[in-house]
Write an enzyme that holds these catalytic residues in place. Structure first.
Site, short mmCIF file in Angstrom:
data_model
loop_
_atom_site.label_atom_id
_atom_site.label_comp_id
_atom_site.label_asym_id
_atom_site.label_seq_id
_atom_site.Cartn_x
_atom_site.Cartn_y
_atom_site.Cartn_z
N HIS A 56 -7.13 -2.93 11.44
CA HIS A 56 -8.66 -3.56 11.35
C HIS A 56 -9.11 -3.76 12.60
O HIS A 56 -9.40 -4.72 13.19
CB HIS A 56 -8.27 -5.03 10.65
CG HIS A 56 -7.78 -5.00 9.26
ND1 HIS A 56 -7.17 -5.95 9.00
CD2 HIS A 56 -7.46 -3.98 8.51
CE1 HIS A 56 -6.35 -5.92 7.72
NE2 HIS A 56 -6.78 -4.57 7.39
N HIS A 108 -13.67 -3.00 5.94
CA HIS A 108 -12.12 -3.28 5.73
C HIS A 108 -11.33 -2.89 7.05
O HIS A 108 -10.84 -3.47 7.67
CB HIS A 108 -11.71 -2.68 4.58
CG HIS A 108 -9.85 -2.97 4.33
ND1 HIS A 108 -9.37 -2.71 3.06
CD2 HIS A 108 -9.12 -3.19 5.24
CE1 HIS A 108 -8.18 -2.98 3.15
NE2 HIS A 108 -8.06 -3.40 4.63
N GLU A 159 0.82 -1.31 -0.12
CA GLU A 159 0.10 -0.05 -0.12
C GLU A 159 0.77 1.23 -0.03
O GLU A 159 0.39 2.31 0.26
CB GLU A 159 -0.98 -0.09 1.16
CG GLU A 159 -1.59 -1.27 1.52
CD GLU A 159 -3.30 -0.89 1.00
OE1 GLU A 159 -3.41 0.09 0.33
OE2 GLU A 159 -4.00 -1.77 1.34
N HIS A 218 -2.77 2.24 9.23
CA HIS A 218 -4.03 1.44 8.60
C HIS A 218 -4.04 0.12 9.53
O HIS A 218 -3.09 -0.59 9.67
CB HIS A 218 -3.68 1.07 7.24
CG HIS A 218 -4.75 -0.12 6.67
ND1 HIS A 218 -6.01 0.15 6.77
CD2 HIS A 218 -4.71 -1.32 6.19
CE1 HIS A 218 -6.77 -0.75 6.34
NE2 HIS A 218 -5.81 -1.87 6.01
O1 2HA Z 1 -1.14 -4.66 4.04
O2 2HA Z 1 -4.14 -4.44 5.66
O3 2HA Z 1 -5.16 -3.69 3.46
C1 2HA Z 1 -2.42 -5.24 4.79
C2 2HA Z 1 -3.77 -4.46 4.69
C3 2HA Z 1 -3.77 -4.14 3.41
ZN ZN Z 2 -6.09 -3.78 5.47
#
Ligand code: 2HA
Ligand code: ZN
Length: 269
Positions: free
Chosen positions: A144, A214, A119, A142
């Site tokens: 989750h 996501h 990313e 980023h």
């Molecule tokens: O790189 O979470 O969305 C791992 C991720 C990509």
């Molecule tokens: Zn991700």
């Protein structure tokens, strides 16, 4: 080979903060397998000796022209690397890259040729945008977070600022420590240019944005602060879900209580 962190306490501190946050992400269950990404602009810690370091990889095209990143340096999590491993060994599960003078390539300079996150173009586009705006923000995250992602599966939370108002009203700290709220981006393919572009746009108004079904993308001055913003939002989501599990919908703080808090802490409306 000696680590680039040796005898550079400020840089080492920055990277150790990344490692600490990576550990939290794993402990919270927000970073399964290689899930999540971290990039930090570390240019302020770069000295002449670092600038003179030879590249240890060939230049890699970023696929975008990012003029504000000329000569900048970043710590980046490695592609396919796990947060739980990065927590113990940040320099074997991530690397330091330099943006080349054409502003279209990066090269790895230390410690090992660990290829950065897939990313990366999206993260670097965000850093380019932050610098263009004169923002003091240097870190992007980023991850989750379980309860926030769960909420994004219901359309009722996806309309502008509905989730923000609900989350702020669960506990006074949430607005105090995430005063710009949670932006929402409808589902788009992970890693796509469309998702990166939508993220840039949303970061004008929010420090934390939800990628529907996501995860979240957050920016702040440093990685610990970016983590804190996501953490307070997710805590509110947990309180909401805990109430629902007890069989009732939480009342939330009243409009008067929110207004009083907003005045008392001098927060934006
Ligand atoms: O790189 O979470 O969305 C791992 C991720 C990509
Ligand atoms: Zn991700």
């Amino acid at each position: 080979m000696e680590s680039i962190l040796k005898n550079r306490p400020a840089l080492e501190h920055e990277i150790m903060q990344v490692a600490e946050v990576a550990g939290y992400l794993w402990q919270k269950g927000w970073a399964e397998r290689n899930g999540g990404n971290i990039t930090v602009n570390i240019t302020e810690h770069v000295d002449d000796a670092i600038r003179a370091l030879p590249a240890i990889s060939a230049p890699v095209a970023m696929g975008v022209h990012l003029p504000h990143l000329k000569g900048c340096y970043f710590y980046c999590k490695g592609t396919q690397k796990r947060m739980r491993d990065l927590a113990r060994c940040p320099m074997s599960n991530g690397s330091i890259i330099r943006i080349t003078d054409d502003c279209e390539h990066y090269e790895i300079v230390a410690d090992q040729a660990v290829k950065p996150t897939s990313e990366l173009p999206a993260h670097l586009s965000v850093h380019n945008y932050l610098l263009a705006k004169g923002s003091p923000y240097r870190a992007s995250l980023h991850t989750h977070p379980i309860e926030l992602v769960a909420m994004s599966h219901s359309n009722s939370f996806l309309e502008k600022d509905v989730a923000t108002r609900l989350l702020w009203s669960m506990i006074p700290e949430t607005k105090a420590f995430c005063p710009r709220g949670l932006g929402i981006i409808p589902y788009m393919l992970p890693g796509s240019v469309a998702l990166a572009d939508a993220t840039l746009k949303e970061l004008d108004d929010y420090d934390v944005v939800m990628w529907e079904k996501h995860g979240v993308f957050a920016v702040d001055t440093d990685i610990m602060s970016a983590f804190d913003q996501v953490d307070v939002l997710n805590k509110s989501a947990q309180i909401y879900i805990a109430s629902k599990s007890m069989g009732f919908t939480p009342d939330g703080m009243s409009d008067e209580q929110m207004a009083e808090m907003t005045r008392a802490f001098n927060l934006p409306k």
